[in-house]
Design an enzyme around this catalytic site. Sequence first.
Site, PDB file in Angstrom:
ATOM      1  N   GLU A 137      21.751  37.270  39.200  1.00 48.03           N
ATOM      2  CA  GLU A 137      22.031  36.630  38.199  1.00 48.03           C
ATOM      3  C   GLU A 137      22.909  35.519  38.275  1.00 48.03           C
ATOM      4  OE1 GLU A 137      23.795  39.755  35.276  1.00 48.03           O
ATOM      5  OE2 GLU A 137      24.046  38.296  33.906  1.00 48.03           O
ATOM      6  N   ARG A 188      24.072  50.760  47.463  1.00 49.91           N
ATOM      7  CA  ARG A 188      25.009  49.375  47.601  1.00 49.91           C
ATOM      8  C   ARG A 188      25.944  49.548  48.714  1.00 49.91           C
ATOM      9  NH1 ARG A 188      25.794  47.068  42.705  1.00 49.91           N
ATOM     10  NH2 ARG A 188      27.874  46.039  43.053  1.00 49.91           N
ATOM     11  N   LYS A 247      31.497  40.833  41.082  1.00 50.62           N
ATOM     12  CA  LYS A 247      31.522  39.409  40.430  1.00 50.62           C
ATOM     13  C   LYS A 247      32.567  39.077  39.472  1.00 50.62           C
ATOM     14  CE  LYS A 247      26.890  38.848  40.378  1.00 50.62           C
ATOM     15  NZ  LYS A 247      25.574  38.218  39.921  1.00 50.62           N
TER      16      LYS A 247
HETATM   17  P1  ATP Z   1      27.956  42.468  40.839  1.00 46.77           P
HETATM   18  O1  ATP Z   1      28.021  44.156  40.609  1.00 46.77           O
HETATM   19  O2  ATP Z   1      28.799  41.871  41.733  1.00 46.77           O
HETATM   20  O3  ATP Z   1      28.294  42.018  39.489  1.00 46.77           O
HETATM   21  P2  ATP Z   1      25.372  42.455  40.304  1.00 46.77           P
HETATM   22  O4  ATP Z   1      24.620  43.522  40.825  1.00 46.77           O
HETATM   23  O5  ATP Z   1      25.584  42.390  39.012  1.00 46.77           O
HETATM   24  O6  ATP Z   1      26.596  42.306  41.347  1.00 46.77           O
HETATM   25  P3  ATP Z   1      23.022  40.591  40.546  1.00 46.77           P
HETATM   26  O7  ATP Z   1      23.293  39.125  40.593  1.00 46.77           O
HETATM   27  O8  ATP Z   1      22.490  41.268  39.356  1.00 46.77           O
HETATM   28  O9  ATP Z   1      24.496  41.136  40.752  1.00 46.77           O
HETATM   29  O10 ATP Z   1      22.465  41.290  41.971  1.00 46.77           O
HETATM   30  C1  ATP Z   1      21.616  40.680  42.517  1.00 46.77           C
HETATM   31  C2  ATP Z   1      20.852  41.732  43.582  1.00 46.77           C
HETATM   32  O11 ATP Z   1      22.000  42.121  44.590  1.00 46.77           O
HETATM   33  C3  ATP Z   1      20.692  43.011  42.794  1.00 46.77           C
HETATM   34  O12 ATP Z   1      19.417  43.467  43.374  1.00 46.77           O
HETATM   35  C4  ATP Z   1      21.613  44.159  43.107  1.00 46.77           C
HETATM   36  O13 ATP Z   1      21.123  45.304  43.088  1.00 46.77           O
HETATM   37  C5  ATP Z   1      22.039  43.575  44.551  1.00 46.77           C
HETATM   38  N1  ATP Z   1      23.500  43.766  44.917  1.00 46.77           N
HETATM   39  C6  ATP Z   1      24.606  43.425  44.293  1.00 46.77           C
HETATM   40  N2  ATP Z   1      25.815  43.878  44.695  1.00 46.77           N
HETATM   41  C7  ATP Z   1      25.307  44.548  45.881  1.00 46.77           C
HETATM   42  C8  ATP Z   1      25.921  45.476  46.614  1.00 46.77           C
HETATM   43  N3  ATP Z   1      27.379  45.478  46.684  1.00 46.77           N
HETATM   44  N4  ATP Z   1      25.211  45.978  47.819  1.00 46.77           N
HETATM   45  C9  ATP Z   1      23.942  45.803  47.604  1.00 46.77           C
HETATM   46  N5  ATP Z   1      23.215  45.233  46.810  1.00 46.77           N
HETATM   47  C10 ATP Z   1      23.771  44.679  45.790  1.00 46.77           C
HETATM   48 MG    MG Z   2      23.383  42.657  37.819  1.00 44.47          MG
END
Ligand code: ATP
Ligand code: MG
Length: 553
Positions: free
Chosen positions: A34, A260, A270
């Site tokens: 995102e 994760r 984020k």
């Molecule tokens: P955050 O929790 O930091 O806001 P998010 O999951 O909302 O992260 P996205 O941009 O939606 O951020 O994530 C893109 C991809 O990265 C998704 O498939 C998500 O599952 C993966 N991802 C995000 N954080 C992690 C993590 N800590 N470990 C593994 N994969 C992750």
């Molecule tokens: Mg997300």
Amino acid sequence: MSESSRPFHFLETRVANDLAEGKIAKVVTRFPPEPNGYLHVGHAKSICLNFGLAERFQGDCHLRFDDTNPEKESDEFIQAIQADIRWLGFSWAGEVRYASSYFEQLYQWACYLIDQGLAYVCDLSADQAREYRGTLTEPGRNSPYRERSREENRALFEAMRAGEFVDGAKVLRAKIDMASPNMNLRDPILYRIRRVTHHQTGDAWLIYPTYDFAHGQGDAIEGITHSICSLEFEDHRPLYDWFIQNLPVPSEPHQHEFGRLNLNYTVTSKRKLKQLVDEGVVAGWDDPRMPTIAGMRRRGYSAAAIRTFCDMIGVTRSDGTVDVAMLEHAVRDDLNNNAPRAMAVMNPLLVTLTNVGADHREVVMAPNHPQKPELGERELVITQQVVIDADDFREEANKKFKRLVLGKRVRLRNAYVIEAHGVVKNDAGEVIEVLAEVIPNTIGTDPEDGVKPKGVIQWVSKSEGGRAEIRLYDRLFTEAEPEAGGDFLSVVNPNSLVVVSDAYVEPSLLRAEPESAYQFEREGYFVADRFDHSAEKPVFNRTIGLRDSWQES
Ligand code: ATP
Ligand code: MG
């Protein structure tokens, strides 16, 4: 461990089986960020996983921006994310994709669900909807708007699109089961009204699909075979499958979850990283203390080290916390193997070599890497005045002090043995200059008179080397679990950045390209700052110390 020698993790096994059984002809994955922040180390794990599967099984990995929340998204993030993925060494198949490119198709599919009697327009306020939703232990109740006719729903949904209602007045919901034990199936929202300009679609839309309604359908449009996400989406999988089963989608992707990455001494959300930036705790998303890919890059971590780390931690079906020391170990190991050695003096003390002429200029060659002759040599220049670290000199000392002492000898690294015979002090009585003699014919050999030097110290020619700013970075948090106490900002390490503004570096470092890494002997690993370093104003960031100082303390 190289990528191809390591045994398969469970998702690789899954893909290998799906290929072997002919369920798929080719693996297609996607990385779906995102664009509401910079990528962090957790995303690096997901990138290595998704792009890694495509590489390993000769498939494709798409980059798709999951841009269904325009308020928080921006082009800055879109550009930064692409740069980070490329820097990590991956390339996506085809053009960059956007969930927003599918908005018209998603709208048509929403209409399709309405026509099938599987979606309805609901007028409950957010508070009311929450009340109707029930809890984990109590079933929800049907919305009073649930039995609207298909025709009425179509007319209302079209009116939502046309802008006839204010933001939040109505939503479109799937009609599934308000009594489902899975909350995600209790008539989830598909569309909301939001008058927000979108970075890709401008003002074309004022209704936006939810993540759940956009994600799986985007996968289906793109022919994604394995839609891999982190475990918190496990409960969303029945909904993911419900859409795929109930819509005339062109392909049938499957969602798979993995654990994760959580790192101690680190926050990887984020929202929290944004807080660190917005509140000025760090200088920006790419501050070298940030666990963002851009921050780690600026700190001097190589893409190879980050990829090795992701490979080391593996991919499992459970969440866990990894010790940040593992990441640091991968970084240190990579730098130990690849970083040329160089000399820098953090706290300079002038040494005048009294038996050397003022215009003396003697070049000696020094290896760039003790174990790797292929990394070549660099020139060091011996001149009448050199600087050494103030900690490396004492007027008097016991035998344990293996550096320069008045009346004693020490070797200047890669150069001569010298002997100190005098000091110059300021009015406060502090030594501001050491007077020493070069012992002739001692490059590479001990003095002929048999009086050996006590040790070896770093040095830099005063006239040939130059001043540099050195930024000593350390872990950003003092606590292993910065979020445990509720206020992660209160456990920021006050010494996470110490700036040394008048260090001295050897001549070769004045010609360093931005982003080149070095081991400053005895001090640690450093990198020429990606943005601020120049020949006129050298700036080096400490990537990491030679040893793990957190372990020892
Ligand atoms: P955050 O929790 O930091 O806001 P998010 O999951 O909302 O992260 P996205 O941009 O939606 O951020 O994530 C893109 C991809 O990265 C998704 O498939 C998500 O599952 C993966 N991802 C995000 N954080 C992690 C993590 N800590 N470990 C593994 N994969 C992750
Ligand atoms: Mg997300």
